[in-house]
Scaffold this motif. Structure first.
Motif, PDB file in Angstrom:
ATOM      1  N   THR A   1       0.845  -1.191   0.000  1.00 48.52           N
ATOM      2  CA  THR A   1       0.000   0.000   0.000  1.00 48.52           C
ATOM      3  C   THR A   1       0.879   1.239   0.000  1.00 48.52           C
ATOM      4  O   THR A   1       1.807   1.349   0.799  1.00 48.52           O
ATOM      5  N   ALA A   2       0.591   2.167  -0.895  1.00 48.30           N
ATOM      6  CA  ALA A   2       1.416   3.372  -1.006  1.00 48.30           C
ATOM      7  C   ALA A   2       1.253   4.254   0.221  1.00 48.30           C
ATOM      8  O   ALA A   2       0.192   4.301   0.858  1.00 48.30           O
ATOM      9  N   VAL A   3       2.323   4.954   0.548  1.00 47.22           N
ATOM     10  CA  VAL A   3       2.261   5.945   1.621  1.00 47.22           C
ATOM     11  C   VAL A   3       1.376   7.089   1.148  1.00 47.22           C
ATOM     12  O   VAL A   3       1.557   7.598   0.030  1.00 47.22           O
ATOM     13  N   PRO A   4       0.397   7.506   1.942  1.00 47.81           N
ATOM     14  CA  PRO A   4      -0.460   8.615   1.525  1.00 47.81           C
ATOM     15  C   PRO A   4       0.358   9.855   1.203  1.00 47.81           C
ATOM     16  O   PRO A   4       1.352  10.147   1.872  1.00 47.81           O
ATOM     17  N   ARG A   5      -0.053  10.579   0.179  1.00 45.64           N
ATOM     18  CA  ARG A   5       0.680  11.781  -0.246  1.00 45.64           C
ATOM     19  C   ARG A   5       0.875  12.745   0.925  1.00 45.64           C
ATOM     20  O   ARG A   5       1.955  13.329   1.105  1.00 45.64           O
TER      21      ARG A   5
END
Length: 431
Positions: free
Chosen positions: A259-263
């Motif tokens: 899961t990508a790190v939130p912007r």
């Protein structure tokens, strides 16, 4: 960025593209087969792999020092731009058309930032931005050379250039994937061990796993916090950067992408990782190369400091800035390496330190590596500003004594002349 490792990659790329063997040359190190150093270029070494890179950094740093460069220095950089708007690492014959495959996103990104800093080159900046947009990968990232898989360093530098040109990276996209989405591909999040979260990998491993990389993290961190060169941020957050908040036992499902790190969290969690790494490493990051002993990574440390300062955490960057001021002479080879000297000057400026006593006179060293500038900032004005910024907080009584005692002595012994005072400046206040 063309450190020794990246120079090797650039040389390999050149060999593959031309079908010839290529031997990497370190920045500003002479070589028996070195290309002649053109008039107007900063640095004395072979420019084949880093000419545009070091020129751009030098011009950006000198612009911050209020130095007006020689016309030949600026025209050399603008003359390296290809018809389609990109820049190669070095273009020996500017009369010949560029080979598109040799154009370089890193060189293009720093050239754009340099020309923005200098002002007056909007057409070249716009063409450079259009080249970056045209050569963005479908996943939102950028590669060193077009057509290759993206990497964190190149993507971060492209984001820096867009921000410098006042173009929102969130609106620069391919196939619905923005520049920030591309940057997020390389950042370790909740699926990683807690002490690695926030770091950036250079590129995913063949199995898709991400491994922290010091230089990738240092460079990408400036983009993650919305920064560009030169770093001029004076905002300050007293709290340390926030580590990524993850649910206990966070892991990726088998076979799924992390899961990508939130912007919104990207810059802070990168800053938290860098702060911990700097503290554990004696206030510098470490270069680990297979087959070689670990060594201080000056470039990564410098970019880490820039990212932390841009993120509003100059106090967390202060130790690295101090280390660079003390140890940076080895990196700059006594002020003879243009790229390293320019980067060190950018750090000193960002940290609001006196560049005249940051391991040497950085402005003087850098200007000596290129054509004589058209104009320089008045030394007295620079020294006054630096002395004001670096004066330690003391009581009024102590301050009064320190200011007037040398003047009194000077009045007693001065005959028909001025008084010359030599003050060892301490580290300035944090912005």
């Amino acid at each position: 960025m063309l450190t020794a490792a990246r120079l090797g990659a650039a040389a390999l790329t050149a060999a593959l593209l031309t079908g010839a063997a290529a031997v990497p040359a370190l920045a500003d190190s002479p070589s028996p087969s070195a290309a002649a150093v053109p008039e107007g270029l900063y640095g004395k070494g072979d420019p084949t792999f880093d000419g545009v890179w070091r020129q751009s950094l030098a011009l950006t740093a000198l612009a911050g020092a209020k130095v007006t460069p020689a016309d030949s220095a600026v025209s050399w950089l603008t003359g390296q731009q290809c018809a389609d708007g990109g820049w190669p690492s070095f273009r020996a014959d500017t009369a010949a058309a560029c080979a598109a495959a040799t154009e370089d996103s890193n060189a293009t990104a720093v050239a754009v930032q340099a020309l923005v800093a200098l002002g007056g080159h909007q057409d070249a900046v716009d063409k450079g931005v259009q080249w970056l947009k045209a050569n963005q990968n479908a996943d939102g990232s950028w590669a060193y050379n077009p057509g290759s898989p993206g990497d964190a360093d190149s993507t971060g530098l492209a984001v820096n250039a867009l921000l410098a040109a006042k173009v929102d990276p969130a609106g620069v996209a391919k196939a619905g994937r923005s520049a920030f989405d591309g940057l997020a591909l390389f950042q370790l999040g909740c699926a990683a061990p807690a002490d690695q979260r926030g770091a950036f990998a250079y590129q995913p491993k063949p199995d898709g796993a991400l491994e922290p990389n010091a230089l990738a993290t240092g460079q990408a961190s400036l983009a993650a916090v919305g920064g560009k060169l030169p770093v001029t941020n004076t905002n300050r957050t007293d709290a340390a950067p926030k580590a990524l908040t993850c649910a206990d036992g966070s892991t990726s499902a088998a076979g799924s992408a992390p899961t990508a790190v939130p912007r919104a969290d990207s810059g802070e969690t990168a800053g938290a990782y860098l702060t911990a790494q700097l503290a554990a490493g004696g206030q510098h990051l470490t270069l680990t190369t297979p087959g070689a002993a670990p060594a201080p990574d000056y470039t990564a440390t410098a970019w880490a400091a820039l990212g932390l300062i841009q993120g509003g955490h100059p106090q967390q960057a202060a130790g690295a800035v101090d280390w660079l001021a003390k140890e940076g002479t080895a990196w700059t080879k006594g002020g003879t390496d243009a790229s390293a000297t320019a980067t060190l000057l950018l750090v000193a400026q960002a940290a609001q330190r006196d560049p005249a006593s940051f391991g040497g006179d950085l402005v003087g060293q850098l200007t000596a590596l290129g054509p004589a500038p058209k104009a320089t900032a008045p030394a007295s004005a620079s020294a006054t500003a630096s002395a004001t910024a670096s004066a330690p907080a003391k009581g009024k009584k102590d301050s009064s004594v320190s200011q007037w005692w040398p003047i009194g002595i000077g009045l007693l012994i001065g005959i028909g002349g001025g008084v010359v005072l030599s003050i060892q400046r301490k580290r300035g206040p944090k912005p």
